[in-house]
Design an enzyme around this catalytic site. Structure first.
Site, short mmCIF file in Angstrom:
data_model
loop_
_atom_site.label_atom_id
_atom_site.label_comp_id
_atom_site.label_asym_id
_atom_site.label_seq_id
_atom_site.Cartn_x
_atom_site.Cartn_y
_atom_site.Cartn_z
N ASP A 1 1.77 -6.63 -4.32
CA ASP A 1 0.99 -6.68 -3.09
C ASP A 1 1.62 -7.78 -2.25
O ASP A 1 1.93 -8.86 -2.78
CB ASP A 1 -0.46 -7.02 -3.43
CG ASP A 1 -1.37 -6.88 -2.24
OD1 ASP A 1 -2.25 -6.02 -2.28
OD2 ASP A 1 -1.20 -7.64 -1.25
N SER A 2 1.79 -7.56 -0.96
CA SER A 2 2.56 -8.54 -0.19
C SER A 2 1.82 -9.88 -0.06
O SER A 2 2.41 -10.88 0.30
CB SER A 2 2.96 -7.99 1.18
OG SER A 2 1.87 -7.95 2.04
N THR B 1 0.83 -1.22 0.00
CA THR B 1 0.00 0.00 0.00
C THR B 1 0.85 1.26 0.00
O THR B 1 0.50 2.26 -0.62
CB THR B 1 -0.91 0.00 1.26
OG1 THR B 1 -1.81 -1.09 1.13
CG2 THR B 1 -1.68 1.29 1.41
N THR C 1 1.93 -4.39 4.24
CA THR C 1 1.81 -4.74 5.66
C THR C 1 1.27 -6.16 5.88
O THR C 1 1.55 -6.78 6.90
CB THR C 1 0.87 -3.76 6.39
OG1 THR C 1 -0.40 -3.80 5.76
CG2 THR C 1 1.42 -2.35 6.38
N ASP C 2 0.49 -6.67 4.91
CA ASP C 2 -0.21 -7.94 5.16
C ASP C 2 0.73 -9.08 5.55
O ASP C 2 0.42 -9.86 6.45
CB ASP C 2 -1.03 -8.35 3.92
CG ASP C 2 -2.26 -7.49 3.75
OD1 ASP C 2 -2.62 -6.78 4.71
OD2 ASP C 2 -2.87 -7.54 2.67
N1 ASP Z 1 -2.40 -5.57 0.66
C1 ASP Z 1 -1.34 -4.65 1.04
C2 ASP Z 1 -0.05 -5.43 1.08
O1 ASP Z 1 0.20 -6.12 2.02
C3 ASP Z 1 -1.66 -4.05 2.34
C4 ASP Z 1 -0.65 -3.08 2.86
O2 ASP Z 1 0.42 -2.89 2.36
O3 ASP Z 1 -0.98 -2.48 3.91
O4 ASP Z 1 0.70 -5.35 0.17
#
Ligand code: ASP
Length: 491
Positions: free
Chosen positions: A68-69, A13, A100-101
């Protein structure tokens, strides 16, 4: 003073922007590294931090798009480790921009893959993109750059894999994503924060991992075992729901999220299935963690966790599920099968608060030839200091005692590092570590599990083997296996 930091952009994100810039509700998609670069140019330069932005390269050296993680896997963790390896000597610290995921998984995996890391490696990301007006990305990134650029910012060096998010600097392999919305998206429930980044930045060097020995060179592991699964037990779970999975011939490891301190449903079919998987001809390594946010697994504390222990399952103490999975993948891929169990029970990178040393003693006597005293020595695989000994548990498998009937109580005496013991040495003798009472289940079927911490702590000699002597009053006995499990705080 100036310092050089390498910024590895992997996606998430933090670097996303709306697919349709005119529509604030439009879904987010990763921006290119060029767009990100435009947005963050000059950040940290006033503080003397010179950084360069890099992206992930695939096995052929071709640039991977920001991801995207949720799309990352073991392959990407190795690519990240290799990206750091390529530039390791040229920079003083590293920042990885990441979704973050699955950041807690990546941080755990990198902590194992990067051996003898002597520079800070800080992962960060954001709940809202850096292109948004209300964003946490800028703050998180500048905080991460401050920690990685310690030579310019005058902070202490944190030579380990960390996550910097909100106002916290956390050990990466202790971290969990705890909120999809709060600025403080991560927590480290079983280890204190390494730093607080509020109006002032305060790092806590006493909690940080020690710098590796100068003579120990930095290197990267490239192998992770991908044939692993992460399973959550639930009330009423039944063997038939798991059979095909646990019996899969290619499966090598399981993270088992058990209840509380490592308990499982008493369903005998389920336990048998787990036991067959853990000890069959092609055994799977099963590492248990707790479903609780905080606290730890201590197998053997309750009958329902003794059952798992008996089935050959390994207790993961206070490992997070993310760290457990990464540790299992790393150890299975990089160590000989005979070493896997011992290595998993030891703290490798600050990921767990305890080491478990299982001392195994030879069998004693036989039904046809019982003994009135058994005595043997064993040496733990690492140092056991008296003040760090948290728990000592005696386990005797396949015990038989002559002249005791099923259902009757009997007692055993354990002596530690004592000589001149006779079968009738009294239990209150100062040399007796513990007098253990147990219910007789019949020859060979009796398992004795006893907490003998106080006596072992009193009678142990540091840096020396643990010499145990066992008597059963004046009765004769035999057993198949005797173990002394020592749970030792790792710091
Ligand atoms: N879906 C995103 C990820 O993990 C969420 C984020 O970065 O907060 O890449």
């Amino acid at each position: 003073m100036k310092t050089r930091v390498y910024l590895l952009y992997t996606g998430g994100t933090v670097g996303m922007r709306p697919l349709d810039p005119g529509n604030p509700l439009s879904p987010l998609a990763p921006a290119s590294s060029q767009e990100l670069l435009e947005r963050i140019r000059g950040l940290g330069s006033e503080e003397g931090i010179e950084w360069e932005l890099g992206t992930l390269l695939d096995e052929d050296g071709l640039e991977l798009p920001p991801l995207d993680s949720a799309d990352l896997s073991a392959r990407h963790w190795v690519l990240m480790a290799e990206a750091i390896e390529r530039v390791y000597t040229d920079y003083d610290g590293f920042v990885v921009l990441h979704g973050t995921d699955t950041m807690a998984y990546t941080a755990s995996a990198l902590s194992f893959l990067l051996a003898n890391l002597a520079k800070p490696l800080v992962l960060t990301g954001a709940q809202r993109p850096i292109f948004a007006t209300r964003t946490d990305a800028r703050q998180n990134l500048i905080n991460a750059l401050y920690v990685a650029g310690y030579k310019a910012t005058g902070l202490a060096c944190v030579p380990e894999v960390t996550i910097c998010f909100g106002d916290a600097l956390l050990r990466g392999n202790r971290t969990r994503k705890v909120s999809t919305t709060a600025w403080q998206g991560f927590a480290s429930p079983n280890y204190p924060r390494l730093g607080h980044l509020g109006e002032q930045i305060r790092l806590f060097p006493d909690l940080v991992r020690a710098m590796p020995d100068e003579r120990a060179p930095f290197y990267v592991h490239r192998q992770l075992e991908e044939q692993v699964v992460d399973l959550t037990l639930f009330p009423g779970m039944h063997a038939s729901q798991l059979g095909s999975l646990l019996e899969h011939p290619e499966l090598r490891g399981v993270v088992l999220r058990a209840f509380g301190t490592g308990n499982a449903p008493g369903d005998s079919e389920l336990l048998e299935l787990i036991g067959r998987a853990a000890s069959g001809p092609d055994p799977k390594t099963i590492l248990t963690v707790t479903q609780c946010i905080e606290g730890q697994v201590e197998l053997g504390l309750y009958a329902s966790s003794s059952a798992l222990l008996e089935e050959g399952v390994i207790g993961g103490f206070d490992l997070t599920p993310e760290a457990a999975l990464a540790k299992l993948m790393w150890i299975l891929a990089n160590h000989d099968r005979s070493e896997v169990r011992t290595r998993l029970m030891l703290d490798q990178r600050g990921e767990q608060s305890y080491n478990l040393y299982e001392l195994t003693y030879p069998p004693a006597g036989r039904k046809s030839d019982p003994v009135d005293l058994a005595s043997a020595s064993a040496q733990p695989a690492g140092p056991v200091n008296r003040e760090r000994l948290v728990r000592a548990v005696l386990r005797i498998h396949g015990l038989g005692v002559s002249d005791v009937k099923r259902g009757e109580l009997f007692s055993l005496r354990l002596f530690v590092n004592s000589s001149g013991i006779k079968s009738d040495t009294p239990g209150d003798d100062a040399r007796c570590a513990a007098e253990v009472e147990a219910l007789y289940q019949g020859p060979g079927a009796t398992l004795v599990v006893a907490d003998v911490t106080d006596g072992v702590r009193r009678l142990m000699e540091e840096q020396r083997p643990f010499h145990l002597t066992l008597t059963a009053g004046r009765k004769q006995f035999w057993y198949r296996r005797l173990e002394l499990a020592l749970m030792v705080a790792s710091r």
